[in-house]
Design a protein around this motif. Structure first.
Motif, mmCIF file in Angstrom:
data_model
loop_
_atom_site.group_PDB
_atom_site.id
_atom_site.type_symbol
_atom_site.label_atom_id
_atom_site.label_comp_id
_atom_site.label_asym_id
_atom_site.label_seq_id
_atom_site.Cartn_x
_atom_site.Cartn_y
_atom_site.Cartn_z
ATOM 1 N N SER A 140 -6.401 5.286 4.293
ATOM 2 C CA SER A 140 -5.641 6.520 4.117
ATOM 3 C C SER A 140 -4.417 6.262 3.246
ATOM 4 N N THR A 145 -13.214 0.168 12.675
ATOM 5 C CA THR A 145 -14.095 0.504 11.549
ATOM 6 C C THR A 145 -15.474 0.955 12.048
ATOM 7 N N ALA A 177 -9.830 -0.952 4.610
ATOM 8 C CA ALA A 177 -9.899 0.209 3.701
ATOM 9 C C ALA A 177 -11.074 0.066 2.729
ATOM 10 N N VAL A 178 -11.498 -1.179 2.488
ATOM 11 C CA VAL A 178 -12.624 -1.350 1.553
ATOM 12 C C VAL A 178 -13.921 -0.798 2.141
ATOM 13 N N ILE A 236 -5.643 4.619 -3.770
ATOM 14 C CA ILE A 236 -6.917 4.182 -4.369
ATOM 15 C C ILE A 236 -6.757 2.836 -5.095
ATOM 16 N N ASP A 240 -13.894 1.942 4.523
ATOM 17 C CA ASP A 240 -13.799 3.383 4.831
ATOM 18 C C ASP A 240 -12.864 4.154 3.893
ATOM 19 N N GLY A 241 -12.380 3.493 2.855
ATOM 20 C CA GLY A 241 -11.490 4.160 1.900
ATOM 21 C C GLY A 241 -10.031 4.098 2.307
ATOM 22 N N ASN A 270 0.853 -1.194 0.000
ATOM 23 C CA ASN A 270 0.000 0.000 0.000
ATOM 24 C C ASN A 270 0.885 1.240 0.000
ATOM 25 N N VAL A 301 -7.130 0.077 -2.453
ATOM 26 C CA VAL A 301 -8.519 -0.177 -2.034
ATOM 27 C C VAL A 301 -9.285 -0.906 -3.129
#
Ligand SMILES: NC(=O)c1ccc[n+]([C@@H]2O[C@H](COP(=O)([O-])OP(=O)(O)OC[C@H]3O[C@@H](n4cnc5c(N)ncnc54)[C@H](OP(=O)(O)O)[C@@H]3O)[C@@H](O)[C@H]2O)c1
Length: 258
Positions: free
Chosen positions: A156, A254, A150-151, A159, A153-154, A100, A162
């Motif tokens: 940090s 989450t 992350a899937v 992209i 809440d997006g 990531n 995710v």
């Protein structure tokens, strides 16, 4: 006494030399599985991998390593064939290799996008494709994917990361729908903030780290074992009736931050 017993099981772990993957390798071996794990083959990791294998052997466990790029379909298929040949079967697959690299959307050119999708999503597909013929033949298989919260809440990070992790849920659903009747299950574990090199690179700044900690109701970062225990459970007979699930292991982060 209730135990997680993986004795006699053969499990392939993609990305098992460090962090969560290393934790998974340790726990599966201690539960009795024979584990073959992959890594990138970086020279600087050799001593650490040798020490890991040594430690597992001294505890009576059995692990083998292979330098195979997780984004290499042919190499992954070759490895699966070798594992099945050497150990007679492949009971479980854990798709854990991932990266990531936090950066804004504007900085992601098509090449970088393709490269990261390939590693984070392609690797899981190549892993599944490689083990499936062996699992179909045995009418048994347990596939555990390592996603990310992350899937939900997006995250940090990036992209592409995710998007790839969300794609893993699609792989899981497809496998369950089409192969569960043949004895093959798939589930996905979504970690959040687990204390590994991947995370620490992004939270090296102490203020940033304490803000992260403040978001976690459990009051601590996760440990690789928090994910490894769940993976072992899913790979064991205790997981036989669990199929197509997204399991969040995040210390409550989450839900708390919705
Ligand atoms: N840590 C977290 O907080 C967190 C949160 C959510 C999700 N996750 C997910 O959990 C998984 C593990 O994360 P981590 O924090 O343990 O990462 P890590 O410490 O960076 O370890 C990554 C592992 O994957 C291997 N790997 C990376 N690229 C590879 C490639 N191209 N081919 C083969 N192996 C490769 C690495 O091997 P080398 O040692 O050879 O580099 C290493 O064993 C990833 O999928 C990540 O997205 C982590």
């Amino acid at each position: 006494m209730v135990q997680i017993d993986l004795s006699g099981k053969v499990v392939l772990v993609l990305g098992g030399s460090r962090g969560i993957g290393e934790g998974i390798v340790r726990v599966l071996c201690s539960a009795g599985a024979v584990v073959v794990f992959t890594h990138t083959g970086k020279r600087e990791n050799r001593t650490r991998i040798a020490a890991l294998l040594d430690e597992i052997a001294q505890q009576g466990g059995r692990a083998e390593e292979a330098a195979v790029d997780a984004a290499d379909p042919a190499g992954t298929a070759e490895l699966a064939a070798l594992v099945a040949d050497r150990h007679g079967k492949i009971d479980g697959l854990v798709c854990n290799a991932g990266r990531n690299l936090a950066r804004p959307v504007e900085q992601i050119d098509p090449e970088v996008w393709a490269e990261n999708i390939e590693l984070n999503l392609g690797s899981a597909f190549y892993g599944i494709q490689a083990v499936l013929p062996h699992m179909i033949k045995a009418r048994f298989g347990r596939i555990v994917l390592v996603g990310s919260t992350a899937v939900f809440d997006g995250g940090s990070g990036a992209i592409d990361y995710v998007a790839a992790k969300a794609g893993m849920s699609g792989l899981m659903a497809y496998i369950c729908r089409n192969y569960a009747r043949g004895g093959i299950t798939a589930n996905i574990i979504h970690p959040s903030a687990i204390e590994t090199e991947l995370l620490m690179v992004r939270y090296a700044d102490p203020d940033k780290k304490s803000r992260l900690l403040a978001e976690i109701p459990a009051g601590r970062l996760g440990k690789p074992e928090d994910i490894a225990g769940l993976a072992a459970f899913l790979l064991s007979s205790w997981g036989d009736y669990i199929c197509g699930q997204q399991l969040v292991a995040d210390g409550g982060r989450t839900l708390f931050n919705r």
